[in-house]
Design a protein around this motif. Sequence first.
Motif, mmCIF file in Angstrom:
data_model
loop_
_atom_site.group_PDB
_atom_site.id
_atom_site.type_symbol
_atom_site.label_atom_id
_atom_site.label_comp_id
_atom_site.label_asym_id
_atom_site.label_seq_id
_atom_site.Cartn_x
_atom_site.Cartn_y
_atom_site.Cartn_z
ATOM 1 N N VAL A 43 0.831 -1.198 0.000
ATOM 2 C CA VAL A 43 0.000 0.000 0.000
ATOM 3 C C VAL A 43 0.869 1.253 0.000
ATOM 4 O O VAL A 43 0.609 2.194 -0.753
ATOM 5 C CB VAL A 43 -0.981 0.004 1.200
ATOM 6 N N LEU A 44 1.916 1.275 0.815
ATOM 7 C CA LEU A 44 2.797 2.436 0.846
ATOM 8 C C LEU A 44 3.512 2.638 -0.486
ATOM 9 O O LEU A 44 3.682 3.770 -0.950
ATOM 10 C CB LEU A 44 3.816 2.307 1.984
ATOM 11 N N LYS A 45 3.900 1.546 -1.137
ATOM 12 C CA LYS A 45 4.542 1.644 -2.437
ATOM 13 C C LYS A 45 3.569 2.213 -3.472
ATOM 14 O O LYS A 45 3.939 3.074 -4.275
ATOM 15 C CB LYS A 45 5.027 0.259 -2.877
ATOM 16 N N ILE A 46 2.325 1.765 -3.444
ATOM 17 C CA ILE A 46 1.306 2.276 -4.358
ATOM 18 C C ILE A 46 1.084 3.762 -4.124
ATOM 19 O O ILE A 46 1.032 4.554 -5.062
ATOM 20 C CB ILE A 46 -0.010 1.480 -4.199
ATOM 21 N N LEU A 47 0.964 4.160 -2.856
ATOM 22 C CA LEU A 47 0.728 5.566 -2.539
ATOM 23 C C LEU A 47 1.890 6.450 -2.983
ATOM 24 O O LEU A 47 1.673 7.526 -3.547
ATOM 25 C CB LEU A 47 0.468 5.745 -1.047
ATOM 26 N N MET A 48 3.103 6.018 -2.739
ATOM 27 C CA MET A 48 4.254 6.814 -3.152
ATOM 28 C C MET A 48 4.330 6.903 -4.680
ATOM 29 O O MET A 48 4.666 7.952 -5.228
ATOM 30 C CB MET A 48 5.555 6.230 -2.587
ATOM 31 N N ASN A 49 3.966 5.823 -5.363
ATOM 32 C CA ASN A 49 3.939 5.841 -6.820
ATOM 33 C C ASN A 49 2.895 6.831 -7.334
ATOM 34 O O ASN A 49 3.142 7.580 -8.284
ATOM 35 C CB ASN A 49 3.655 4.432 -7.351
ATOM 36 N N ILE A 50 1.732 6.858 -6.698
ATOM 37 C CA ILE A 50 0.679 7.798 -7.072
ATOM 38 C C ILE A 50 1.148 9.228 -6.833
ATOM 39 O O ILE A 50 0.965 10.108 -7.678
ATOM 40 C CB ILE A 50 -0.618 7.515 -6.291
ATOM 41 N N ILE A 51 1.743 9.471 -5.669
ATOM 42 C CA ILE A 51 2.214 10.823 -5.337
ATOM 43 C C ILE A 51 3.249 11.286 -6.354
ATOM 44 O O ILE A 51 3.210 12.417 -6.827
ATOM 45 C CB ILE A 51 2.775 10.866 -3.900
ATOM 46 N N GLU A 52 4.172 10.408 -6.727
ATOM 47 C CA GLU A 52 5.237 10.795 -7.652
ATOM 48 C C GLU A 52 4.747 10.995 -9.082
ATOM 49 O O GLU A 52 5.240 11.868 -9.781
ATOM 50 C CB GLU A 52 6.346 9.741 -7.637
ATOM 51 N N ASN A 53 3.788 10.176 -9.532
ATOM 52 C CA ASN A 53 3.438 10.163 -10.948
ATOM 53 C C ASN A 53 2.107 10.814 -11.307
ATOM 54 O O ASN A 53 1.937 11.239 -12.449
ATOM 55 C CB ASN A 53 3.437 8.729 -11.474
ATOM 56 N N ASP A 54 1.154 10.865 -10.389
ATOM 57 C CA ASP A 54 -0.190 11.290 -10.754
ATOM 58 C C ASP A 54 -0.606 12.650 -10.210
ATOM 59 O O ASP A 54 -1.643 13.168 -10.611
ATOM 60 C CB ASP A 54 -1.223 10.239 -10.318
ATOM 61 N N LEU A 55 0.158 13.222 -9.316
ATOM 62 C CA LEU A 55 -0.176 14.545 -8.791
ATOM 63 C C LEU A 55 0.628 15.605 -9.531
ATOM 64 O O LEU A 55 1.729 15.342 -10.010
ATOM 65 C CB LEU A 55 0.129 14.624 -7.287
ATOM 66 N N THR A 56 0.067 16.804 -9.612
ATOM 67 C CA THR A 56 0.817 17.914 -10.199
ATOM 68 C C THR A 56 1.950 18.295 -9.243
ATOM 69 O O THR A 56 1.971 17.866 -8.080
ATOM 70 C CB THR A 56 -0.086 19.137 -10.428
ATOM 71 N N ASP A 57 2.873 19.104 -9.713
ATOM 72 C CA ASP A 57 4.008 19.500 -8.868
ATOM 73 C C ASP A 57 3.541 20.204 -7.595
ATOM 74 O O ASP A 57 4.037 19.928 -6.506
ATOM 75 C CB ASP A 57 4.961 20.415 -9.640
ATOM 76 N N ARG A 58 2.595 21.127 -7.745
ATOM 77 C CA ARG A 58 2.093 21.857 -6.569
ATOM 78 C C ARG A 58 1.341 20.923 -5.622
ATOM 79 O O ARG A 58 1.495 21.014 -4.412
ATOM 80 C CB ARG A 58 1.170 23.005 -6.997
ATOM 81 N N GLN A 59 0.497 20.048 -6.172
ATOM 82 C CA GLN A 59 -0.236 19.103 -5.324
ATOM 83 C C GLN A 59 0.743 18.209 -4.575
ATOM 84 O O GLN A 59 0.600 17.990 -3.382
ATOM 85 C CB GLN A 59 -1.182 18.238 -6.163
ATOM 86 N N ARG A 60 1.748 17.709 -5.292
ATOM 87 C CA ARG A 60 2.746 16.832 -4.674
ATOM 88 C C ARG A 60 3.459 17.549 -3.539
ATOM 89 O O ARG A 60 3.590 17.019 -2.435
ATOM 90 C CB ARG A 60 3.751 16.379 -5.731
ATOM 91 N N HIS A 61 3.885 18.775 -3.798
ATOM 92 C CA HIS A 61 4.603 19.538 -2.776
ATOM 93 C C HIS A 61 3.708 19.786 -1.554
ATOM 94 O O HIS A 61 4.124 19.557 -0.417
ATOM 95 C CB HIS A 61 5.103 20.871 -3.355
ATOM 96 N N CYS A 62 2.496 20.252 -1.797
ATOM 97 C CA CYS A 62 1.579 20.576 -0.698
ATOM 98 C C CYS A 62 1.206 19.338 0.108
ATOM 99 O O CYS A 62 1.233 19.349 1.344
ATOM 100 C CB CYS A 62 0.322 21.257 -1.229
ATOM 101 N N VAL A 63 0.861 18.252 -0.584
ATOM 102 C CA VAL A 63 0.466 17.012 0.102
ATOM 103 C C VAL A 63 1.636 16.466 0.905
ATOM 104 O O VAL A 63 1.482 16.091 2.072
ATOM 105 C CB VAL A 63 -0.044 15.956 -0.912
ATOM 106 N N PHE A 64 2.817 16.417 0.289
ATOM 107 C CA PHE A 64 3.984 15.855 0.972
ATOM 108 C C PHE A 64 4.361 16.679 2.198
ATOM 109 O O PHE A 64 4.601 16.130 3.274
ATOM 110 C CB PHE A 64 5.161 15.759 -0.002
ATOM 111 N N GLU A 65 4.401 17.998 2.044
ATOM 112 C CA GLU A 65 4.776 18.858 3.175
ATOM 113 C C GLU A 65 3.735 18.805 4.295
ATOM 114 O O GLU A 65 4.084 18.795 5.466
ATOM 115 C CB GLU A 65 4.977 20.306 2.707
ATOM 116 N N TYR A 66 2.466 18.778 3.929
ATOM 117 C CA TYR A 66 1.397 18.804 4.928
ATOM 118 C C TYR A 66 1.282 17.466 5.676
ATOM 119 O O TYR A 66 1.270 17.442 6.906
ATOM 120 C CB TYR A 66 0.069 19.155 4.260
ATOM 121 N N TYR A 67 1.216 16.367 4.957
ATOM 122 C CA TYR A 67 0.983 15.068 5.591
ATOM 123 C C TYR A 67 2.249 14.386 6.086
ATOM 124 O O TYR A 67 2.245 13.754 7.142
ATOM 125 C CB TYR A 67 0.237 14.126 4.642
ATOM 126 N N PHE A 68 3.341 14.474 5.338
ATOM 127 C CA PHE A 68 4.542 13.742 5.717
ATOM 128 C C PHE A 68 5.495 14.550 6.580
ATOM 129 O O PHE A 68 6.169 14.004 7.436
ATOM 130 C CB PHE A 68 5.263 13.222 4.464
#
Length: 98
Positions: free
Chosen positions: A35-60
């Motif tokens: 599940v973690l591998k799937i989520l990280m793959n989604i974050i890296e490949n399917d989110l825009t740059d801004r979404q990725r940055h915001c989601v990663f900084e906020y949640y992780f």
Amino acid sequence: MRSKLIHFSDLNSDKICFEKSLMDGETNSENRQKVLKILMNIIENDLTDRQRHCVFEYYFNGKKMKTIASELGITPPVVTRHIQMGAAKLYKIAKYYM
């Protein structure tokens, strides 16, 4: 009918994976890693740059929306929108795998 958003983090990923493993009859930690591998793959490949940055900084990294907004030079409501859109995309794609 309003859909329920699930936010994945280190705090709840164990619970989500445990519930998934119970449904599948598995009791090992391999499912959590999948599940973690799937989520990280989604974050890296399917989110825009801004979404990725915001989601990663906020949640992780646990940063506040105001801090992320000042780093990116945007307003906090825009950060909120990026987080919501990114989380919705994560949920939609992760639901497919679960």
